[in-house]
Enzyme design. Structure first.
Site, PDB file in Angstrom:
ATOM      1  N   GLU A 105       0.691  -1.193  -0.074  1.00  0.00           N
ATOM      2  CA  GLU A 105       0.115  -0.152  -0.139  1.00  0.00           C
ATOM      3  C   GLU A 105       1.004   1.364   0.036  1.00  0.00           C
ATOM      4  OE1 GLU A 105      -3.127  -0.225   3.120  1.00  0.00           O
ATOM      5  OE2 GLU A 105      -3.845  -1.696   1.872  1.00  0.00           O
ATOM      6  N   ASP A 225      -3.942  -0.249  13.261  1.00  0.00           N
ATOM      7  CA  ASP A 225      -3.479  -1.315  12.320  1.00  0.00           C
ATOM      8  C   ASP A 225      -2.189  -1.716  12.877  1.00  0.00           C
ATOM      9  OD1 ASP A 225      -3.229  -3.412  10.240  1.00  0.00           O
ATOM     10  OD2 ASP A 225      -2.211  -1.898   9.007  1.00  0.00           O
ATOM     11  N   ASP A 242       2.998   4.641   9.617  1.00  0.00           N
ATOM     12  CA  ASP A 242       1.816   4.243   8.792  1.00  0.00           C
ATOM     13  C   ASP A 242       0.486   4.423   9.469  1.00  0.00           C
ATOM     14  OD1 ASP A 242       3.257   3.255   6.597  1.00  0.00           O
ATOM     15  OD2 ASP A 242       3.498   1.110   7.220  1.00  0.00           O
TER      16      ASP A 242
END
Length: 301
Positions: A105, A225, A242
């Protein structure tokens, strides 16, 4: 793998950028932009559009397809070029160096500037668009969105989170954001998943990480996450990176995501360092974090 477009951007002329921006604008309405609409979208003459299209197609910044009409759309490199050109115009960066990492990603490069920085291109939706569009709440209420929109919203969300959290939470310092790309401070250290901690470090690093999660929660964000793959460990502490899937603490699913983040972190340390964590539950830690009362594992055991 998407190629580094830094060399191509250096050769772009302003009219090339106008053409790319025109294609980008047209893609808001359809996947393929008709050639005859590009003069209006780009502000260029028809003759100049024809010339610039050939230059951009040759450089693989634009893709051509003949359907009921001759249509064009940006490639991933074309979108990268627009963001990189903007950063250069703003003088946020002066050059792009080697790759620092390629993931499902995102792609990350080191960049030249007044200090060590990193350039992150978001790729959400590029490889698995349907899955990302369904799972990320910034696209779930849209029936028709492109990967450009998905990646840009991810970058915007991550940059907003970093700006809110830095420097109270140990996250990369945000520098600039444009489209699907972010410029941030380059991180020091080693990914937690590739680190072998000494026995006397294990609980301390775990508690340091949980304390960062608590501070982020107090500042209004849940990472969403957390794993051993988005934490860097260095001599002076940990850095959590992230954050595109981060959600505000007033979100209806914030409690669920916090519980999952704590379970992921605690579970990793229990698997890799059995016997060192102690008898404490993830739910007890999550409750303490919610109340801003987490101090140590021992206090909850």
């Amino acid at each position: 793998m998407v190629q580094n477009v830094a060399g191509i951007v250096a050769d772009l002329e302003p009219e090339d950028v106008h053409l790319l921006s025109g294609v980008e604008h047209g893609m808001r309405f359809s996947e393929w932009v008709a050639r005859n609409k590009l003069p209006d979208f780009s502000g260029l003459t028809t003759e100049n559009v024809d010339y610039r299209l050939e230059r951009c197609v040759d450089r693989e910044l634009v893709e051509r397809k003949t359907i009921q009409y001759e249509g064009f759309k940006l490639t991933y490199e074309g979108y990268d070029a627009l963001a990189l050109y903007t950063f250069a115009e703003r003088e946020s960066i002066t050059g792009v160096g080697a790759s620092l990492g390629v993931g499902k990603e995102s792609d990350v490069y080191e960049v030249e500037s007044y200090r060590p920085l990193a350039l992150k291109y978001h790729r959400e939706g590029v490889t698995n668009f349907r899955k990302v569009a369904k799972e990320r709440d910034y696209t779930s209420d849209h029936d028709h969105v492109s990967w450009l929109y998905t990646a840009r919203k991810a970058a915007e969300r991550e940059f907003d989170a970093l700006e809110t959290l830095y420097p109270d939470v140990s996250v990369p310092q945000p520098i600039d954001q444009n489209r699907h790309a972010i410029v941030m401070a380059k991180m020091d250290g080693v990914e937690l998943s590739r680190t072998r901690l000494e026995d006397e470090q294990i609980r301390g690093v775990l508690e340091l990480l949980l304390d960062e999660i608590q501070t982020a929660y107090a500042r209004g964000y849940v990472h969403g996450d957390m794993s051993e793959y988005n934490v860097f460990v260095a001599e002076d502490g940990v850095t959590i990176f992230d954050w595109p899937q981060a959600i505000p603490t007033d979100h209806e699913n914030a409690e669920e995501y916090l519980d999952r983040d704590v379970e992921n972190v605690l579970g990793y340390f229990e698997r890799k360092y059995p016997g060192f964590v102690g008898d404490v539950s993830a739910s007890a830690i999550a409750d303490a974090i919610r109340d801003d009362e987490f101090e140590s594992i021992a206090s909850l055991a």
